[in-house]
Design a protein around this motif. Sequence first.
Motif, mmCIF file in Angstrom:
data_model
loop_
_atom_site.group_PDB
_atom_site.id
_atom_site.type_symbol
_atom_site.label_atom_id
_atom_site.label_comp_id
_atom_site.label_asym_id
_atom_site.label_seq_id
_atom_site.Cartn_x
_atom_site.Cartn_y
_atom_site.Cartn_z
ATOM 1 N N VAL A 80 0.861 -1.178 0.000
ATOM 2 C CA VAL A 80 0.000 0.000 0.000
ATOM 3 C C VAL A 80 0.899 1.231 0.000
ATOM 4 O O VAL A 80 1.858 1.316 0.789
ATOM 5 C CB VAL A 80 -0.921 0.035 1.238
ATOM 6 N N LEU A 81 0.625 2.168 -0.900
ATOM 7 C CA LEU A 81 1.341 3.446 -0.940
ATOM 8 C C LEU A 81 0.367 4.551 -0.567
ATOM 9 O O LEU A 81 -0.735 4.618 -1.120
ATOM 10 C CB LEU A 81 1.918 3.723 -2.322
ATOM 11 N N SER A 82 0.762 5.408 0.367
ATOM 12 C CA SER A 82 -0.098 6.510 0.777
ATOM 13 C C SER A 82 0.406 7.825 0.212
ATOM 14 O O SER A 82 1.546 8.231 0.479
ATOM 15 C CB SER A 82 -0.178 6.602 2.296
ATOM 16 N N ASN A 83 -0.476 8.486 -0.548
ATOM 17 C CA ASN A 83 -0.188 9.817 -1.070
ATOM 18 C C ASN A 83 -0.731 10.892 -0.139
ATOM 19 O O ASN A 83 -0.660 12.074 -0.431
ATOM 20 C CB ASN A 83 -0.809 9.961 -2.465
ATOM 21 N N ALA A 84 -1.289 10.470 1.000
ATOM 22 C CA ALA A 84 -1.746 11.413 2.018
ATOM 23 C C ALA A 84 -0.547 11.959 2.784
ATOM 24 O O ALA A 84 0.579 11.477 2.644
ATOM 25 C CB ALA A 84 -2.717 10.717 2.972
ATOM 26 N N THR A 85 -0.771 12.968 3.604
ATOM 27 C CA THR A 85 0.312 13.488 4.435
ATOM 28 C C THR A 85 0.749 12.412 5.430
ATOM 29 O O THR A 85 -0.025 11.497 5.756
ATOM 30 C CB THR A 85 -0.123 14.737 5.223
ATOM 31 N N PRO A 86 1.981 12.490 5.929
ATOM 32 C CA PRO A 86 2.397 11.523 6.949
ATOM 33 C C PRO A 86 1.464 11.507 8.155
ATOM 34 O O PRO A 86 1.197 10.438 8.721
ATOM 35 C CB PRO A 86 3.804 12.001 7.326
ATOM 36 N N TYR A 87 0.944 12.665 8.547
ATOM 37 C CA TYR A 87 0.039 12.714 9.695
ATOM 38 C C TYR A 87 -1.232 11.925 9.417
ATOM 39 O O TYR A 87 -1.655 11.084 10.222
ATOM 40 C CB TYR A 87 -0.317 14.166 10.037
ATOM 41 N N VAL A 88 -1.858 12.174 8.269
ATOM 42 C CA VAL A 88 -3.080 11.450 7.922
ATOM 43 C C VAL A 88 -2.790 9.955 7.800
ATOM 44 O O VAL A 88 -3.562 9.106 8.271
ATOM 45 C CB VAL A 88 -3.679 11.999 6.610
ATOM 46 N N THR A 89 -1.660 9.628 7.187
ATOM 47 C CA THR A 89 -1.313 8.219 6.985
ATOM 48 C C THR A 89 -1.191 7.470 8.303
ATOM 49 O O THR A 89 -1.771 6.383 8.471
ATOM 50 C CB THR A 89 0.016 8.110 6.212
ATOM 51 N N PHE A 90 -0.452 8.047 9.237
ATOM 52 C CA PHE A 90 -0.129 7.296 10.451
ATOM 53 C C PHE A 90 -1.064 7.570 11.629
ATOM 54 O O PHE A 90 -1.146 6.751 12.544
ATOM 55 C CB PHE A 90 1.317 7.570 10.857
ATOM 56 N N LYS A 91 -1.784 8.689 11.591
ATOM 57 C CA LYS A 91 -2.714 8.984 12.693
ATOM 58 C C LYS A 91 -4.152 8.617 12.358
ATOM 59 O O LYS A 91 -4.927 8.266 13.249
ATOM 60 C CB LYS A 91 -2.638 10.474 13.042
ATOM 61 N N ASN A 92 -4.508 8.681 11.078
ATOM 62 C CA ASN A 92 -5.900 8.433 10.692
ATOM 63 C C ASN A 92 -6.109 7.114 9.971
ATOM 64 O O ASN A 92 -7.175 6.505 10.099
ATOM 65 C CB ASN A 92 -6.413 9.574 9.803
ATOM 66 N N LEU A 93 -5.128 6.681 9.193
ATOM 67 C CA LEU A 93 -5.332 5.514 8.326
ATOM 68 C C LEU A 93 -4.680 4.233 8.844
ATOM 69 O O LEU A 93 -5.047 3.146 8.399
ATOM 70 C CB LEU A 93 -4.799 5.812 6.916
ATOM 71 N N THR A 94 -3.716 4.347 9.729
ATOM 72 C CA THR A 94 -2.995 3.176 10.221
ATOM 73 C C THR A 94 -3.484 2.802 11.618
ATOM 74 O O THR A 94 -3.599 3.689 12.482
ATOM 75 C CB THR A 94 -1.479 3.453 10.282
ATOM 76 N N PRO A 95 -3.779 1.527 11.879
ATOM 77 C CA PRO A 95 -4.168 1.119 13.240
ATOM 78 C C PRO A 95 -3.087 1.537 14.235
ATOM 79 O O PRO A 95 -1.907 1.211 14.055
ATOM 80 C CB PRO A 95 -4.274 -0.414 13.133
ATOM 81 N N GLN A 96 -3.484 2.260 15.261
ATOM 82 C CA GLN A 96 -2.502 2.813 16.190
ATOM 83 C C GLN A 96 -1.745 1.729 16.952
ATOM 84 O O GLN A 96 -0.581 1.902 17.315
ATOM 85 C CB GLN A 96 -3.181 3.785 17.159
ATOM 86 N N GLU A 97 -2.411 0.585 17.166
ATOM 87 C CA GLU A 97 -1.748 -0.491 17.892
ATOM 88 C C GLU A 97 -0.606 -1.121 17.087
ATOM 89 O O GLU A 97 0.242 -1.845 17.641
ATOM 90 C CB GLU A 97 -2.750 -1.575 18.288
ATOM 91 N N ALA A 98 -0.574 -0.843 15.776
ATOM 92 C CA ALA A 98 0.495 -1.388 14.926
ATOM 93 C C ALA A 98 1.743 -0.510 14.951
ATOM 94 O O ALA A 98 2.770 -0.879 14.372
ATOM 95 C CB ALA A 98 -0.007 -1.539 13.493
ATOM 96 N N LEU A 99 1.672 0.655 15.601
ATOM 97 C CA LEU A 99 2.785 1.593 15.646
ATOM 98 C C LEU A 99 3.247 1.789 17.083
ATOM 99 O O LEU A 99 2.448 1.747 18.018
ATOM 100 C CB LEU A 99 2.369 2.946 15.054
ATOM 101 N N SER A 100 4.531 2.024 17.263
ATOM 102 C CA SER A 100 5.061 2.221 18.617
ATOM 103 C C SER A 100 4.676 3.602 19.131
ATOM 104 O O SER A 100 4.515 4.548 18.347
ATOM 105 C CB SER A 100 6.583 2.089 18.604
ATOM 106 N N PRO A 101 4.531 3.760 20.443
ATOM 107 C CA PRO A 101 4.232 5.086 21.010
ATOM 108 C C PRO A 101 5.288 6.115 20.635
ATOM 109 O O PRO A 101 4.968 7.289 20.427
ATOM 110 C CB PRO A 101 4.214 4.821 22.520
ATOM 111 N N GLU A 102 6.552 5.686 20.559
ATOM 112 C CA GLU A 102 7.628 6.614 20.210
ATOM 113 C C GLU A 102 7.465 7.141 18.790
ATOM 114 O O GLU A 102 7.679 8.332 18.518
ATOM 115 C CB GLU A 102 8.991 5.924 20.349
ATOM 116 N N PHE A 103 7.066 6.248 17.888
ATOM 117 C CA PHE A 103 6.868 6.670 16.502
ATOM 118 C C PHE A 103 5.677 7.619 16.394
ATOM 119 O O PHE A 103 5.752 8.654 15.708
ATOM 120 C CB PHE A 103 6.650 5.454 15.606
ATOM 121 N N ILE A 104 4.593 7.300 17.064
ATOM 122 C CA ILE A 104 3.410 8.171 17.022
ATOM 123 C C ILE A 104 3.752 9.551 17.576
ATOM 124 O O ILE A 104 3.328 10.584 17.028
ATOM 125 C CB ILE A 104 2.252 7.535 17.808
#
Length: 574
Positions: free
Chosen positions: A333-357
């Motif tokens: 999957v390639l996201s052309n959205a902003t990094p914020y939208v990609t990782f805060k809105n489109l990606t399950p938060q449990e799949a990302l580390s708290p440090e990365f978020i």
Amino acid sequence: MWTDRGRRAAAVVGTVTRSRSSQAALKSQYDALVIGGGHNGLVAAAYLQKGGVKTAVLERRHVLGGAAVSEELFPGFHFSRCSYLLSLLRPHITAELELKKHGLKVYMRDPHAFTPMLEDGVNGAPPRSLTLGADLAMNLREIGKFSQKDAKAFPEFVAYLDKLASAIHPLLDAPPVDIPGVTTGSLRKRLAAAKTLKPIVKCGLRLGRNIPDLYEIITAPIMKILNRWFESEPLRATLATDAVIGAMTSPSNPGSGYVLLHHVMGELEKEMGAWGYVEGGMGGVSNAIANSARSYGVDIFTEKDVGQVLVGSDGAAKGVVLKDGTEIHSKVVLSNATPYVTFKNLTPQEALSPEFIKAVDQIDYTSPVTKINVAVDKLPNFLACPTPDNKPGPHHQCSIHLNCESVELLEIAYKEAVNGRPSTRPMLEMTIPSVLDPTLAPPGCHVVSLFTQYTPYHIEGREWTDQDREAYADTAFDWVEKYAPGFKASVVGRDILAPPDLERIFGLTGGNIFHGSMSLDQLYLARPLPSLSDYRSPIKGLYLCGSGCHPGGGVMGSPGWNAALTVIADLKRR
């Protein structure tokens, strides 16, 4: 007058868009899915498909293009609603995707900059103005009206900027250096990663003894540079606008020099530093890329709003789920959205580390921009360069800089916005593309773009209201009226897009046109974060391909091209 900020236009344009394009049936499985049908997403899709990767593009709006979009906001008036000028579309992408064959037509501008003065003319003469273009002799005459010393210095200044800009061109068309690859792993892997050093070495060799000059211009306030070269305020202020355009910064802030250099790096029709209008508006370039992508077999869909990226039990991306519940599976999957939208809105938060978020939360998306699209029934007639009978002069095709007589005006406007208030004398960049492109407006009428700053995202801590939008537009129009009497009476419709509107409509976090500030801490190896500079995300199979990646906003197609090549290489290694 229409003042609904384009709400009725959505129905008009949506009908036109859907009737002109027949979409293929959406499959349940692809090799690659691209979230967002902006220019970088479309470029990525085209190159993926050329590389044998079956690809689909999913655009949430009714029209393709992202920020590079054309919309009929008022009957007969077609606007480049967000992005409004073309320059940094990489030449190799134009050639390889055969964009001219697929409908891209560009109108070159010469002259390209016009700065009228608000002053009384002497002995009945009109107020002075500064016009700059490709003709060096004309430029020297124009600058000489304000300072003969500046006129003598200008050719050397242009050569100085050109040398720096041409030297860093290789960095635009390649991913940043693979630091982990060069420093860790087997000797074979290190040697392979060492290839990523080639562009930066090439850049250094081109710069030679000018490396300190590049370091200075990307770190210094642009006024430190301009004050060294020039003494006249109109010239310094006109050049300073390119150092702050789209950025919540002032000419006296460190790092503003790079933004000027970023815009000087533009190239159009083999002419360095040139900017032009796309026939039919900026949607014309997006449509040409989409047509090219379709010719290779890409499936492109509008009104497909992605709700979330699907992440499997193995921690890898498996596709997306639309907001209507439809699941579409893919290898990547390639996201052309902003990094914020990609990782805060489109990606399950449990799949990302708290440090990365936390790191994503700290990316700067501050924007000073309010875009106002204006339909007029008469061409603006400037006191500094009057033209009879509604006929355009050469200056009408320019970027017309209003409230730019002095750098002090820019500084005051900036300080007001930093303190939470829209500028009372905003910096206005006016363009009138219908002067060159007759397809945009009814006969005798014109479309006017006002790219204005500075305006905050919140007004003294509160949300923008419709009254705030109208009041700010009235302020901007009052200033235009001083330069071109009769402008306000000619207005038949206006579309006002404050920073929150740019975010809501186009997905530009914070309203930032670059998908993230072009500050030194968010460039090259650190764009958008040091851990994301290679287009890969912490989620295996999830990539970034938008302007939030290197080389940044405005460099049309390059982030998408670099991301596509990265994906193809990774798929081959699987």
